[in-house]
Design an enzyme around this catalytic site. Sequence first.
Site, PDB file in Angstrom:
ATOM      1  N   ASP A 205       0.887  -1.115  -0.130  1.00 19.33           N
ATOM      2  CA  ASP A 205      -0.058  -0.011   0.075  1.00 19.33           C
ATOM      3  C   ASP A 205       0.906   1.207  -0.113  1.00 19.33           C
ATOM      4  O   ASP A 205       2.111   1.263  -0.136  1.00 19.33           O
ATOM      5  CB  ASP A 205      -1.105   0.120   1.058  1.00 19.33           C
ATOM      6  CG  ASP A 205      -2.217   0.608   0.774  1.00 19.33           C
ATOM      7  OD1 ASP A 205      -2.500   1.736   0.505  1.00 19.33           O
ATOM      8  OD2 ASP A 205      -3.227  -0.019   0.927  1.00 19.33           O
ATOM      9  N   HIS A 279      -3.110   3.012  -4.275  1.00 18.43           N
ATOM     10  CA  HIS A 279      -2.518   2.423  -3.091  1.00 18.43           C
ATOM     11  C   HIS A 279      -0.981   1.924  -3.468  1.00 18.43           C
ATOM     12  O   HIS A 279      -0.551   1.050  -2.765  1.00 18.43           O
ATOM     13  CB  HIS A 279      -3.342   1.370  -2.670  1.00 18.43           C
ATOM     14  CG  HIS A 279      -4.515   1.907  -2.113  1.00 18.43           C
ATOM     15  ND1 HIS A 279      -4.663   2.389  -1.058  1.00 18.43           N
ATOM     16  CD2 HIS A 279      -5.724   1.582  -2.533  1.00 18.43           C
ATOM     17  CE1 HIS A 279      -5.892   2.912  -0.597  1.00 18.43           C
ATOM     18  NE2 HIS A 279      -6.819   2.358  -1.620  1.00 18.43           N
ATOM     19  N   GLU A 357     -10.302   2.136  -5.275  1.00 12.32           N
ATOM     20  CA  GLU A 357      -9.845   3.594  -4.905  1.00 12.32           C
ATOM     21  C   GLU A 357      -8.941   4.081  -5.534  1.00 12.32           C
ATOM     22  O   GLU A 357      -8.004   5.082  -5.114  1.00 12.32           O
ATOM     23  CB  GLU A 357      -9.567   3.785  -3.200  1.00 12.32           C
ATOM     24  CG  GLU A 357     -10.600   3.088  -2.435  1.00 12.32           C
ATOM     25  CD  GLU A 357     -10.467   3.432  -0.981  1.00 12.32           C
ATOM     26  OE1 GLU A 357     -11.366   3.559  -0.295  1.00 12.32           O
ATOM     27  OE2 GLU A 357      -9.177   3.089  -0.635  1.00 12.32           O
TER      28      GLU A 357
END
Length: 639
Positions: A205, A279, A357
């Site tokens: 991440d 990420h 995301e």
Amino acid sequence: MILRQITLIALCCLTGLAVLAQNTERKISIIPEPVDINRTGGHFTLPAKITIRSAESPEVMNTASLLKSRLEAATGASVETSNTDDTYTIRLQLNADEDAVLGKEGYRLQVSPKTIIIKANQPAGLYYGAQSLLQLFPHEIESARPVKTEKWQIPCVNIMDYPRFAWRGLMFDVSRHFFTKEEVKKFIDNMVRYKYNMLHLHLTDDEGWRIQIKSLPKLTEVGAWRVNKTGQFGTFSPPTPTEPRDYGGFYTQDDIKELIKYAADRFVNIMPEIDVPGHSLAAVVSYPELSCTPGVEKYSVRAGEPIMDWSQGAPPIAMLDNTLCPANEKVYDFLDKVITEVAALFPFEYIHMGGDEAPHNYWEKNPAILELMKREGLKTMEEVQGYFTRRVETIVQSKGKKFIGWDEILSGSPSQSTAVMSWRGVDGGIKAANSGHEVVMSPLTYAYLDYMQGDVAIEPKIYATLRLNKSYKFDPAEGITNVNLVKGGQANLWTENVYNMRHAEYMVWPRGMAIAESVWSPPAKKDWTSFYPKVEEHFKRLDFAETKYAPSIYDPIFQASAGPQNTLMVQLSTEIPGLDIHYTFDNSFPDNFYPKYTSPLIVPKDANTLKVITYRDGKPIGRIITVQISDLKGRIKKK
């Protein structure tokens, strides 16, 4: 007088027998609830010398070793394992002829006054039968040290049990904060008590790259380390060039092999996640050429400073570009190397490639992305990400693995063999199943364990609350017509605000028990009024196991509203029945001599705090909670 004394003695004896009967008829509290339990009368008492008879299979011997270590540690008894002795205390028996009811993971557990027999078709079933057996013992069985007790006694029962779903998972985010190899093992030990069989490791991440990739050494030389910050994650100041980047860590490939073996011995698969294209800041910092954005060589691994603007909803607006560039061929060469090594390490059939995301605002103005769109006929940024997903999918499949990702990948029209993990509620899973994809349900509405478990006044502050009773309502098959496409369900522990293992345990338990019962037990066997008393019994077990948990079910629920004549009204309720709430507005600490809540409260005009505590049967059971009146005013929903 003599007759009266005889009568009193008889009454005392009857009372004593009643108490003894009450103690010996201790309620069975197995989590997850088995398919069928029948008490047969009587009890089994553990002898001082115990023999466990099992087959020679290494997998069966692992279960025998588990029982041996647990029984010896807590009881101090002598335990022998044998595969030849006809006399036994506990027998682990694989069926010569398959029991069609049990499947691969089911078991039958028979406890008689003299012996215990666990039968199963496969070694995994024996292991789960052993976990249920241990839950029949008194709470002290969880102790790692000998505990003195009069008798180690369990009720005689016949249990027949098997799981509802094959995929029963917990996701552990080891990227936001690094958890050591030994801590991951402890996480596994805790999850198998409740018959979980899938550990999803979120390995990469923005905050750290946690797995060694030998062909790309900078991923761990650079990407695994960041500046150490303490406080409220997401609000930290940006790291300065002079601050030491010595916080983090990673797993070597030998570490990964060790963890895979440790998990496999406990019938747990480990699924790796490499989260792309968003990420990916740790990867971009390690190899800036993976980006299409100028200036990324000045970036650093995120320490918890703000990097995304969520004010406009999803996808977020990136304050810096944390994505891999879909128009950059070096990205696909990079991912081929990563996936090659990951696929060789992990036996599990799936590799999770994230897909969630990803911000698009840097892509929207990037010449390379615009050229890609023109060349490939892509009209939207979602289609750009879909192009990326399909190329990564091809790489994964070329390594003999299956691709799985978060539900955002659906917008990219992945191939039929790709599985979808639905996290944004249940709709993504329903859509995926309707399109013929296999689905793992892990909706934030029921299964996000990073959410607060009680009121924000006492819990570490996160953007949402998920109480135990809501988690218990999780049904992975909810709304899905073709249930055969539902592989199972999973709870996710994101760790942005989880700094250590004790806090991780606090966030998982007891909600992990609720999810465990949702993915194992038949829906007809699920009942909240039966479940929460079992949880309370398991709190005692966790105390002996020295595992932390959240006692939030004992804390009140606050609801603020506008009262008459411009006053503030507070309504209090409890998650479980039988609790008395005592309160004060005068800044002192309430106990059971303070007023008891019976109806909505009108807050005194000049009060600045409300303190509450719950009692049961005259004894404190909840935590003292102090809520600021200004906070309560801020909770009133505006019309």
